[in-house]
Design a protein around this motif. Structure first.
Motif, PDB file in Angstrom:
ATOM      1  N   PHE A   1      40.430 -27.699  81.043  1.00 20.74           N
ATOM      2  CA  PHE A   1      40.907 -28.673  82.030  1.00 20.74           C
ATOM      3  C   PHE A   1      41.959 -28.097  82.967  1.00 20.74           C
ATOM      4  O   PHE A   1      42.475 -28.807  83.835  1.00 20.74           O
ATOM      5  CB  PHE A   1      41.463 -29.906  81.315  1.00 20.74           C
ATOM      6  N   ALA A   2      42.292 -26.823  82.801  1.00 25.86           N
ATOM      7  CA  ALA A   2      43.303 -26.201  83.663  1.00 25.86           C
ATOM      8  C   ALA A   2      42.817 -26.180  85.111  1.00 25.86           C
ATOM      9  O   ALA A   2      41.726 -25.705  85.408  1.00 25.86           O
ATOM     10  CB  ALA A   2      43.592 -24.779  83.191  1.00 25.86           C
ATOM     11  N   GLY A   3      43.616 -26.718  86.017  1.00 28.40           N
ATOM     12  CA  GLY A   3      43.265 -26.737  87.428  1.00 28.40           C
ATOM     13  C   GLY A   3      42.204 -27.742  87.810  1.00 28.40           C
ATOM     14  O   GLY A   3      41.670 -27.693  88.915  1.00 28.40           O
ATOM     15  N   VAL A   4      41.888 -28.667  86.895  1.00 30.29           N
ATOM     16  CA  VAL A   4      40.840 -29.659  87.140  1.00 30.29           C
ATOM     17  C   VAL A   4      41.484 -30.996  87.511  1.00 30.29           C
ATOM     18  O   VAL A   4      42.453 -31.422  86.865  1.00 30.29           O
ATOM     19  CB  VAL A   4      39.948 -29.819  85.888  1.00 30.29           C
ATOM     20  N   ASN A   5      40.952 -31.664  88.527  1.00 31.37           N
ATOM     21  CA  ASN A   5      41.526 -32.949  88.932  1.00 31.37           C
ATOM     22  C   ASN A   5      41.215 -34.024  87.888  1.00 31.37           C
ATOM     23  O   ASN A   5      40.293 -33.879  87.077  1.00 31.37           O
ATOM     24  CB  ASN A   5      41.015 -33.362  90.320  1.00 31.37           C
ATOM     25  N   PRO A   6      41.972 -35.118  87.863  1.00 34.21           N
ATOM     26  CA  PRO A   6      41.827 -36.136  86.813  1.00 34.21           C
ATOM     27  C   PRO A   6      40.411 -36.717  86.701  1.00 34.21           C
ATOM     28  O   PRO A   6      39.944 -36.981  85.593  1.00 34.21           O
ATOM     29  CB  PRO A   6      42.833 -37.214  87.229  1.00 34.21           C
ATOM     30  N   THR A   7      39.736 -36.902  87.826  1.00 31.58           N
ATOM     31  CA  THR A   7      38.380 -37.465  87.786  1.00 31.58           C
ATOM     32  C   THR A   7      37.428 -36.524  87.060  1.00 31.58           C
ATOM     33  O   THR A   7      36.651 -36.938  86.190  1.00 31.58           O
ATOM     34  CB  THR A   7      37.865 -37.733  89.202  1.00 31.58           C
ATOM     35  N   LEU A   8      37.493 -35.245  87.412  1.00 30.60           N
ATOM     36  CA  LEU A   8      36.622 -34.263  86.779  1.00 30.60           C
ATOM     37  C   LEU A   8      37.021 -34.050  85.324  1.00 30.60           C
ATOM     38  O   LEU A   8      36.163 -33.807  84.469  1.00 30.60           O
ATOM     39  CB  LEU A   8      36.674 -32.943  87.542  1.00 30.60           C
ATOM     40  N   GLU A   9      38.309 -34.146  85.029  1.00 29.01           N
ATOM     41  CA  GLU A   9      38.761 -34.026  83.641  1.00 29.01           C
ATOM     42  C   GLU A   9      38.111 -35.104  82.775  1.00 29.01           C
ATOM     43  O   GLU A   9      37.648 -34.828  81.659  1.00 29.01           O
ATOM     44  CB  GLU A   9      40.283 -34.147  83.575  1.00 29.01           C
ATOM     45  N   ARG A  10      38.054 -36.324  83.275  1.00 25.74           N
ATOM     46  CA  ARG A  10      37.424 -37.407  82.521  1.00 25.74           C
ATOM     47  C   ARG A  10      35.943 -37.125  82.306  1.00 25.74           C
ATOM     48  O   ARG A  10      35.399 -37.388  81.223  1.00 25.74           O
ATOM     49  CB  ARG A  10      37.618 -38.744  83.253  1.00 25.74           C
ATOM     50  N   ARG A  11      35.277 -36.594  83.326  1.00 20.13           N
ATOM     51  CA  ARG A  11      33.853 -36.265  83.190  1.00 20.13           C
ATOM     52  C   ARG A  11      33.637 -35.187  82.137  1.00 20.13           C
ATOM     53  O   ARG A  11      32.723 -35.283  81.307  1.00 20.13           O
ATOM     54  CB  ARG A  11      33.287 -35.801  84.534  1.00 20.13           C
ATOM     55  N   LEU A  12      34.485 -34.155  82.173  1.00 24.90           N
ATOM     56  CA  LEU A  12      34.363 -33.087  81.181  1.00 24.90           C
ATOM     57  C   LEU A  12      34.572 -33.625  79.769  1.00 24.90           C
ATOM     58  O   LEU A  12      33.830 -33.278  78.838  1.00 24.90           O
ATOM     59  CB  LEU A  12      35.378 -31.988  81.476  1.00 24.90           C
ATOM     60  N   LEU A  13      35.562 -34.473  79.597  1.00 23.53           N
ATOM     61  CA  LEU A  13      35.826 -35.050  78.285  1.00 23.53           C
ATOM     62  C   LEU A  13      34.658 -35.904  77.804  1.00 23.53           C
ATOM     63  O   LEU A  13      34.288 -35.870  76.624  1.00 23.53           O
ATOM     64  CB  LEU A  13      37.102 -35.894  78.327  1.00 23.53           C
ATOM     65  N   GLU A  14      34.063 -36.652  78.722  1.00 22.30           N
ATOM     66  CA  GLU A  14      32.892 -37.455  78.353  1.00 22.30           C
ATOM     67  C   GLU A  14      31.754 -36.564  77.870  1.00 22.30           C
ATOM     68  O   GLU A  14      31.084 -36.867  76.871  1.00 22.30           O
ATOM     69  CB  GLU A  14      32.438 -38.298  79.550  1.00 22.30           C
ATOM     70  N   HIS A  15      31.532 -35.447  78.578  1.00 24.53           N
ATOM     71  CA  HIS A  15      30.473 -34.521  78.170  1.00 24.53           C
ATOM     72  C   HIS A  15      30.769 -33.922  76.794  1.00 24.53           C
ATOM     73  O   HIS A  15      29.875 -33.808  75.948  1.00 24.53           O
ATOM     74  CB  HIS A  15      30.328 -33.405  79.195  1.00 24.53           C
ATOM     75  N   ILE A  16      32.022 -33.543  76.574  1.00 22.76           N
ATOM     76  CA  ILE A  16      32.390 -32.937  75.295  1.00 22.76           C
ATOM     77  C   ILE A  16      32.193 -33.929  74.155  1.00 22.76           C
ATOM     78  O   ILE A  16      31.638 -33.586  73.098  1.00 22.76           O
ATOM     79  CB  ILE A  16      33.850 -32.437  75.341  1.00 22.76           C
ATOM     80  N   HIS A  17      32.624 -35.170  74.342  1.00 21.69           N
ATOM     81  CA  HIS A  17      32.458 -36.175  73.292  1.00 21.69           C
ATOM     82  C   HIS A  17      30.975 -36.458  73.032  1.00 21.69           C
ATOM     83  O   HIS A  17      30.565 -36.619  71.863  1.00 21.69           O
ATOM     84  CB  HIS A  17      33.174 -37.458  73.695  1.00 21.69           C
ATOM     85  N   GLU A  18      30.184 -36.513  74.081  1.00 16.65           N
ATOM     86  CA  GLU A  18      28.759 -36.765  73.895  1.00 16.65           C
ATOM     87  C   GLU A  18      28.102 -35.625  73.126  1.00 16.65           C
ATOM     88  O   GLU A  18      27.289 -35.849  72.229  1.00 16.65           O
ATOM     89  CB  GLU A  18      28.074 -36.952  75.252  1.00 16.65           C
ATOM     90  N   LEU A  19      28.466 -34.392  73.450  1.00 17.68           N
ATOM     91  CA  LEU A  19      27.921 -33.238  72.740  1.00 17.68           C
ATOM     92  C   LEU A  19      28.387 -33.212  71.286  1.00 17.68           C
ATOM     93  O   LEU A  19      27.619 -32.880  70.386  1.00 17.68           O
ATOM     94  CB  LEU A  19      28.329 -31.947  73.454  1.00 17.68           C
ATOM     95  N   ARG A  20      29.641 -33.575  71.071  1.00 17.36           N
ATOM     96  CA  ARG A  20      30.154 -33.662  69.698  1.00 17.36           C
ATOM     97  C   ARG A  20      29.358 -34.684  68.893  1.00 17.36           C
ATOM     98  O   ARG A  20      28.984 -34.451  67.737  1.00 17.36           O
ATOM     99  CB  ARG A  20      31.644 -34.042  69.759  1.00 17.36           C
ATOM    100  N   ASP A  21      29.053 -35.816  69.522  1.00 16.10           N
ATOM    101  CA  ASP A  21      28.262 -36.846  68.855  1.00 16.10           C
ATOM    102  C   ASP A  21      26.852 -36.359  68.542  1.00 16.10           C
ATOM    103  O   ASP A  21      26.199 -36.857  67.618  1.00 16.10           O
ATOM    104  CB  ASP A  21      28.185 -38.106  69.722  1.00 16.10           C
TER     105      ASP A  21
END
Length: 268
Positions: A194-214
């Motif tokens: 998330f370094a250098g990533v804007n808040p909107t994209l950070e949320r998208r990345l987190l959503e992808h990570i959680h979905e992959l974890r699931d």
């Protein structure tokens, strides 16, 4: 992602990654001092600590970018200490970098097509002989389908023909994670995604990570943002001055006075 939603890897162990007594010195400076921890399968584990705590060096030791002075790294029951990065990645332990390492002069699609392992066309004789050419084409078609599916999962399919060097910092992070996923990893090590990533994209990345974890993927996430880790990880490991200061649930870590002291810059 349909292919990842039913992962059927044989579970060698419920704890695929074990780090025991890792040490690394640079001259007279001890960067990692006896680090010991485990990562459970199917979890999102956070590795946090102040700047200079040794987090990225630990990642480099685990993934073969550096050779430890002492200690072992065990992956799915196999000692992988000191193996080269590509041999470790071939076993299913894959990492991303704090600064994305895309091939700038190639398109996003070309970057993605390079990622999958075991491509038949990589061997000249298989792509030339008529008996095997058909199998190469068939595999490339299947890979292209996987690539497009992964691009769509990360919402960057519209950038497929764009040169990777023209992407924004956040888009490069998405590309790197998408490319890592195409290697069919068992465990993904994310170095400050998330370094250098804007808040909107950070949320998208987190959503992808959680979905992959699931879906069954395992993540070890290096991050300096304590709030982000506490709100998203089930297990948290804290490093300070090269050592593992403490680990546990977010609530347990938050309540640890040594962690507060370390982040405030006092002596532990």
């Amino acid at each position: 992602m349909s292919e990842a939603s039913e992962r059927s890897r044989p579970d060698v162990t419920d704890t695929p990654l074990r780090v025991q007594g890792l040490e690394k010195q640079f001259g007279g400076i001890t960067a990692v001092d006896g680090a010991t921890f485990e990562v459970e399968r199917g979890t999102l584990t956070g590795l946090i600590g102040p700047n200079g705590a040794g987090k990225s060096t630990t990642f480099n030791l685990i993934t073969g970018m550096l050779t430890p002075d002492a200690g072992t790294v065990t992956f799915d029951g196999e000692d992988i200490t000191g193996l080269t990065p590509h041999r470790i990645a071939d076993r299913g332990l894959v990492r991303t970098f704090q600064i994305a390492r895309e091939l700038k002069e190639m398109t996003v699609l070309e970057n993605m097509m390079l990622a999958p392992k075991g491509q038949r066309g990589e061997r000249l004789w298989r792509s030339v002989l008529p008996v095997t050419r058909a199998s190469v084409v068939e595999q490339e078609t299947e890979l292209l389908d996987r690539v497009w599916e992964t691009l769509e999962f990360f919402d960057i399919e519209h950038l497929a023909e764009e040169y990777a060097g023209n992407l924004s910092g956040g888009q490069r992070k998405l590309l790197e994670m998408a490319r890592a996923l195409l290697t069919d990893p068992d465990v993904l090590l994310l170095d400050e995604p998330f370094a250098g990533v804007n808040p909107t994209l950070e949320r998208r990345l987190l959503e992808h990570i959680h979905e992959l974890r699931d879906q069954g993927y395992t993540f070890l996430l290096v991050e300096h943002d304590m709030d982000l880790i506490m709100n998203n990880c089930r297990h948290v490991i804290v490093m300070h001055q090269g050592r593992i200061l403490t680990e546990g649930t977010p609530a347990e870590v938050k309540a640890n006075e040594d962690v507060v002291e370390a982040y405030l810059g006092g002596d532990v």
